[in-house]
Design a protein around this motif. Structure first.
Motif, short mmCIF file in Angstrom:
data_model
loop_
_atom_site.label_atom_id
_atom_site.label_comp_id
_atom_site.label_asym_id
_atom_site.label_seq_id
_atom_site.Cartn_x
_atom_site.Cartn_y
_atom_site.Cartn_z
N THR A 74 0.85 -1.20 0.00
CA THR A 74 0.00 0.00 0.00
C THR A 74 0.89 1.25 0.00
OG1 THR A 74 -0.08 -0.27 2.37
CG2 THR A 74 -1.90 -1.22 1.13
N GLN A 75 0.39 2.36 0.47
CA GLN A 75 1.13 3.61 0.26
C GLN A 75 2.21 3.90 1.29
OE1 GLN A 75 -0.27 5.39 -2.31
NE2 GLN A 75 -2.44 5.11 -2.25
N GLY A 76 1.95 3.63 2.56
CA GLY A 76 2.96 3.89 3.58
C GLY A 76 3.11 5.36 3.88
N CYS B 128 -0.08 8.07 2.35
CA CYS B 128 -1.40 8.02 2.97
C CYS B 128 -1.39 8.77 4.31
CB CYS B 128 -1.84 6.57 3.18
SG CYS B 128 -3.61 6.44 3.54
N THR C 237 -3.19 7.54 7.22
CA THR C 237 -3.42 6.70 8.40
C THR C 237 -2.40 5.59 8.60
OG1 THR C 237 -5.03 5.48 7.08
CG2 THR C 237 -5.91 7.05 8.69
N PRO C 238 -1.25 5.58 7.94
CA PRO C 238 -0.37 4.42 8.11
C PRO C 238 0.22 4.31 9.51
CG PRO C 238 0.80 6.11 6.89
CD PRO C 238 -0.61 6.57 7.04
N ALA D 227 -0.06 -4.19 4.19
CA ALA D 227 -1.00 -3.05 4.30
C ALA D 227 -0.57 -2.24 5.51
CB ALA D 227 -2.43 -3.53 4.46
N CYS D 228 -0.48 -0.93 5.34
CA CYS D 228 0.11 -0.13 6.42
C CYS D 228 -0.92 0.33 7.45
CB CYS D 228 0.93 1.01 5.86
SG CYS D 228 0.22 1.86 4.46
N CYS D 229 -2.20 -0.08 7.31
CA CYS D 229 -3.15 0.05 8.42
C CYS D 229 -4.23 -0.99 8.23
CB CYS D 229 -3.75 1.46 8.50
SG CYS D 229 -5.16 1.74 7.41
N ASN E 242 -7.28 -0.67 7.65
CA ASN E 242 -8.27 -0.44 6.58
C ASN E 242 -7.91 -1.23 5.34
OD1 ASN E 242 -9.96 1.36 7.96
ND2 ASN E 242 -8.39 2.93 7.73
N MET E 243 -6.61 -1.54 5.23
CA MET E 243 -6.16 -2.61 4.38
C MET E 243 -6.48 -2.43 2.91
SD MET E 243 -6.37 -6.43 5.87
CE MET E 243 -7.98 -6.77 5.30
N CYS E 244 -5.96 -1.39 2.31
CA CYS E 244 -6.13 -1.33 0.87
C CYS E 244 -5.15 -2.28 0.19
CB CYS E 244 -6.06 0.10 0.37
SG CYS E 244 -4.55 0.96 0.75
#
Ligand code: SF4
Ligand code: SF4
Length: 360
Positions: A129-131, A135, A137-138, A171-173, A175-177
């Motif tokens: 994901t973005q990190g 993002c 919320t990571p 996934a860095c939170c 919410n798990m995209c």
């Protein structure tokens, strides 16, 4: 028709516009495919046409220079067509076996930029994901951890020496995209503290009803604090998801001590042999250790290599664990079994922080 030929930015263009001619000609006619060697596939059509694919590892975030080089390779060998896979690999396709060796020699001549592999019983590229780079919320970085892990597991990318494919995701939170809920090994960023409430900012930057509605566990209530219209959070209900922060920048929850990594294992999406499986908690918390995350890297390596030496051929990580039992999994990997692994949801009357999903 005024809509005809109108260009909009709503949705991606239809995929078949980008098919190479030999893919378009054989669409829906593929009979089978084989992996010829790690990273090299052949697809055979009922028309007799063959397509050879060379898969190379790439990165999710790339420089323009690297993308230009990829396009140059595609122009030179593949008629100007190239394919990015969902796991951030790049695939070069040729329609004749005689074009395969020149393509592979060219890729190999460019140093380590285009490693060939990622097929079959390998660790293919880690989807992530973005990190911290992008993002809001990571709990952890994405690209940095993936780079550190993949550097250590690189020998498993260009070979087929594992019992079966191992899909690693990050996934860095929660919410798990990313795809961590169904990966053989999943790296998940977890927050362990509720948001801080910046009371003096809430009424200026947030829609309070929206923030309340955004909380999946109904943990937020309106509250007047001094002269400020603000909110209060029931900390026993909070699962540290960050949804409220998405709606309201005055509720930050990133925290140096609270944030870190949980590792999950045994998920898969395929239907082969047994139905799809969800990943389950293996390690509840490892602190962020930039820039090389040594504890995370070594823990993943230990899980992977225990699986590699103990599983039967074609057995995915989850199938291996189901066969030997979770107790043996913890024994063999040397991982600690802790109270966070126990799901004791049934007697929870006043808190939802009792499941393995958010038990801190
Ligand atoms: Fe953002 Fe969470 Fe997705 Fe990471 S996993 S990019 S923090 S939504
Ligand atoms: Fe609710 Fe998630 Fe915010 Fe906690 S972090 S208060 S669970 S929205």
């Amino acid at each position: 028709d005024i809509m005809k030929d109108r260009l909009t930015d709503i949705g991606p263009p239809k995929y078949d516009k980008f098919f190479p001619p030999f893919i378009k000609d054989n669409y829906g006619k593929w009979k089978y495919h084989e992996i010829l060697e790690p990273g090299v596939l052949v697809h055979v059509s009922e028309t007799g046409a063959e397509v050879y694919t060379v898969r190379v590892g790439a990165a999710r975030l790339m420089s323009v220079d690297l993308i230009r080089e990829i396009c140059d390779i595609a122009d030179k060998h593949c008629g100007g067509y190239v394919r990015w896979t969902t796991r951030n690999n790049v695939e070069f396709m040729v329609d004749d076996k005689s074009k395969l060796k020149p393509l592979m020699d060219d890729l190999k001549s460019r140093g380590n930029w285009f490693p060939i592999g990622g097929t079959g019983a390998s660790v293919t590229n880690i989807v992530h994901t973005q990190g911290w780079v992008h993002c809001h919320t990571p709990a952890i970085d994405a690209s940095g951890i993936v780079k550190a892990v993949m550097d250590e597991l690189f020998e498993y990318f260009g070979s087929h020496k594992l019992p079966a494919q191992v899909r690693i995701s990050l996934a860095c939170c929660l919410n798990m995209c990313g795809a961590v809920h169904c990966s053989d090994i999943a790296i998940l960023g977890v927050h362990r503290k509720p948001p801080i409430i910046e009371h003096e900012r809430v009424q200026n930057v947030c829609e309070i009803p929206l923030v309340i509605a955004a909380c999946p566990t109904a943990a937020i209530k309106p509250k007047k604090v001094g002269d400020y219209k603000s909110v209060e959070i029931n900390e026993n209900r909070c699962m540290f998801c960050g949804n409220c922060y998405t709606m309201c920048p005055a509720l930050p929850l990133a925290d140096g001590e609270g944030d870190g990594i949980a590792l999950w294992v045994g998920g898969k999406v395929s239907n082969s042999r047994v139905p799809p499986m969800f990943s389950k908690l293996a390690v509840p918390y490892i602190p962020n250790e930039p820039p090389r995350w040594p504890t995370t890297v070594q823990t993943i390596k230990k899980i992977l290599e225990t699986y590699a030496s103990d599983a039967r051929r074609y057995e995915r990580v989850g199938e291996w664990i189901e066969r030997i039992g979770w107790e043996r999994f913890f024994e063999k990997t040397g991982l600690e079994f802790r109270h966070e692994h126990i799901d004791d949801y049934r007697l929870a009357m006043t808190t939802w922080r009792t499941t393995t999903q958010f038990k801190f």
